[in-house]
Design a protein around this motif. Structure first.
Motif, mmCIF file in Angstrom:
data_model
loop_
_atom_site.group_PDB
_atom_site.id
_atom_site.type_symbol
_atom_site.label_atom_id
_atom_site.label_comp_id
_atom_site.label_asym_id
_atom_site.label_seq_id
_atom_site.Cartn_x
_atom_site.Cartn_y
_atom_site.Cartn_z
ATOM 1 N N LYS A 136 1.211 -3.987 10.151
ATOM 2 C CA LYS A 136 2.413 -4.660 10.646
ATOM 3 C C LYS A 136 2.569 -4.359 12.131
ATOM 4 C CE LYS A 136 7.467 -4.250 10.397
ATOM 5 N NZ LYS A 136 8.575 -3.450 9.817
ATOM 6 N N GLY A 195 -2.344 0.469 0.977
ATOM 7 C CA GLY A 195 -2.445 -0.734 0.169
ATOM 8 C C GLY A 195 -1.799 -1.972 0.764
ATOM 9 N N GLU A 196 -1.283 -1.861 1.978
ATOM 10 C CA GLU A 196 -0.613 -2.997 2.611
ATOM 11 C C GLU A 196 -1.352 -3.441 3.868
ATOM 12 O OE1 GLU A 196 3.931 -1.754 1.253
ATOM 13 O OE2 GLU A 196 3.487 -2.213 3.349
ATOM 14 N N ALA A 197 -1.029 -4.652 4.319
ATOM 15 C CA ALA A 197 -1.575 -5.134 5.575
ATOM 16 C C ALA A 197 -0.883 -4.442 6.747
ATOM 17 C CB ALA A 197 -1.374 -6.646 5.683
ATOM 18 N N GLN A 207 3.359 -17.642 7.075
ATOM 19 C CA GLN A 207 2.652 -16.934 6.011
ATOM 20 C C GLN A 207 1.178 -17.286 6.058
ATOM 21 O OE1 GLN A 207 4.988 -18.082 2.483
ATOM 22 N NE2 GLN A 207 5.804 -15.991 2.464
ATOM 23 N N ALA A 254 2.702 6.797 7.374
ATOM 24 C CA ALA A 254 1.786 5.661 7.347
ATOM 25 C C ALA A 254 0.653 5.931 8.325
ATOM 26 C CB ALA A 254 2.520 4.372 7.746
ATOM 27 N N GLN A 293 0.545 0.761 9.161
ATOM 28 C CA GLN A 293 -0.050 0.336 7.890
ATOM 29 C C GLN A 293 0.260 1.348 6.798
ATOM 30 O OE1 GLN A 293 -4.403 0.181 7.604
ATOM 31 N NE2 GLN A 293 -4.259 -1.614 6.269
ATOM 32 N N HIS A 294 1.040 0.904 5.821
ATOM 33 C CA HIS A 294 1.279 1.721 4.640
ATOM 34 C C HIS A 294 0.135 1.526 3.661
ATOM 35 C CE1 HIS A 294 5.594 1.631 6.057
ATOM 36 N NE2 HIS A 294 5.422 2.925 5.778
ATOM 37 N N TYR A 323 -8.757 -9.444 6.713
ATOM 38 C CA TYR A 323 -7.426 -9.975 7.007
ATOM 39 C C TYR A 323 -7.529 -11.168 7.954
ATOM 40 C CZ TYR A 323 -5.611 -5.393 5.465
ATOM 41 O OH TYR A 323 -5.291 -4.262 4.752
ATOM 42 N N TRP A 383 0.184 -11.282 9.666
ATOM 43 C CA TRP A 383 -1.043 -10.934 8.951
ATOM 44 C C TRP A 383 -0.980 -11.471 7.514
ATOM 45 C CZ3 TRP A 383 -4.643 -6.821 10.634
ATOM 46 C CH2 TRP A 383 -4.365 -6.337 11.922
ATOM 47 N N GLN A 391 -2.224 -10.835 3.500
ATOM 48 C CA GLN A 391 -2.193 -9.619 2.681
ATOM 49 C C GLN A 391 -3.554 -8.955 2.590
ATOM 50 O OE1 GLN A 391 -0.850 -11.293 -1.071
ATOM 51 N NE2 GLN A 391 -2.934 -11.466 -1.841
ATOM 52 N N GLU A 433 10.015 7.044 5.478
ATOM 53 C CA GLU A 433 9.366 5.723 5.456
ATOM 54 C C GLU A 433 8.392 5.517 6.608
ATOM 55 O OE1 GLU A 433 13.316 4.309 5.765
ATOM 56 O OE2 GLU A 433 12.856 3.023 7.488
#
Lengths: 108, 117
Positions: A43, A39-41, B3, A82, A36-37, B94, B107, B109, A79
């Motif tokens: 992954k 502000g992002e969901a 999505q 995270a 997770q970065h 989420y 997921w 956003q 990159e």
């Protein structure tokens, strides 16, 4: 059910390898890892302990021994900075997923 | 391409009901597909809320008494309802599509819901 235990932070220099542990997973191979970065969901990067989804870098690898799962990031890159979370299905009579406490990876 | 998109009020009053919907595209609500809600309080870790599939649902025991997750196949969406909310329920919520078995493959956003008067 308590959260799985992860180190709060792990750091490494570019090109190095780091390993994040996740203590308290179930006995079966139902461990997944998420990146997770800010502000992002989250992954998905690893599932069923060792499998990588399509498109995830081969630099990410997973393993498990007893009740401890591990995520290794090889050839650390900027990159990769995270938060990382493990997750395990506790199983038993009640279906329950438990996440790890989360680990912040810093690339020095 | 699967999505997911969460929607709902960003502010809920204490003791009220938090209601969110997850719209799904690129995937069907077929037998064997599980759909999940997960939340993350600001600056904290992830917490599994619960999941639903065609034949039933599983809830986090710590939320079970206040929680309902439902599915609307005709509109390709599923929903979350959490009653008697407090400030502790403030989080980014989420929705996710489960992979088989036991992981969260796709997921949304996320949507921030704040519980405050």
């Amino acid at each position: 059910q308590s959260a799985l235990t992860q180190p709060a932070s792990v750091s490494g220099s570019p090109g190095q390898s780091i390993t994040i542990s996740c203590i308290g997973t179930s006995r079966d191979n139902l461990v997944s890892w998420y990146q997770q970065h800010p502000g992002e969901a989250p992954k998905l990067i690893i599932y069923e302990v060792v499998k990588r989804p399509s498109g995830v870098s081969h630099r990410f690898s997973g393993s498990k021994s007893g009740n401890t799962a591990s995520l290794t990031i090889s050839g650390l890159q900027a990159e990769d900075e995270a938060d990382y979370y493990c997750c395990s299905n506790v199983g038993g009579p009640v279906i329950l997923y438990v996440f790890g406490t989360g680990t912040t990876v810093t690339v020095l | 391409q699967v999505q997911l998109q969460e929607s709902g009020p960003g502010l809920v009053k204490p003791s009220g009901t938090l209601s969110l919907t997850c719209a799904v595209s690129g995937a069907s609500f077929s037998s064997g597909t599980w759909w999940t809600w997960i939340r993350q309080p600001p600056g904290k870790g992830l917490e599994w809320i619960g999941e639903i599939y065609l034949s039933g649902s599983n809830y986090n025991p710590s939320l079970k008494s206040r929680l309902t997750i439902s599915m609307d196949k005709s509109n390709n969406q599923f929903s979350l309802s959490l009653t008697s909310v407090t400030a502790a329920d403030t989080a980014v919520y989420y929705c996710a599509k489960n992979g088989v078995p036991w992981y969260f493959e796709y997921w949304g956003q996320g949507i921030l819901v704040t519980v405050s008067s």
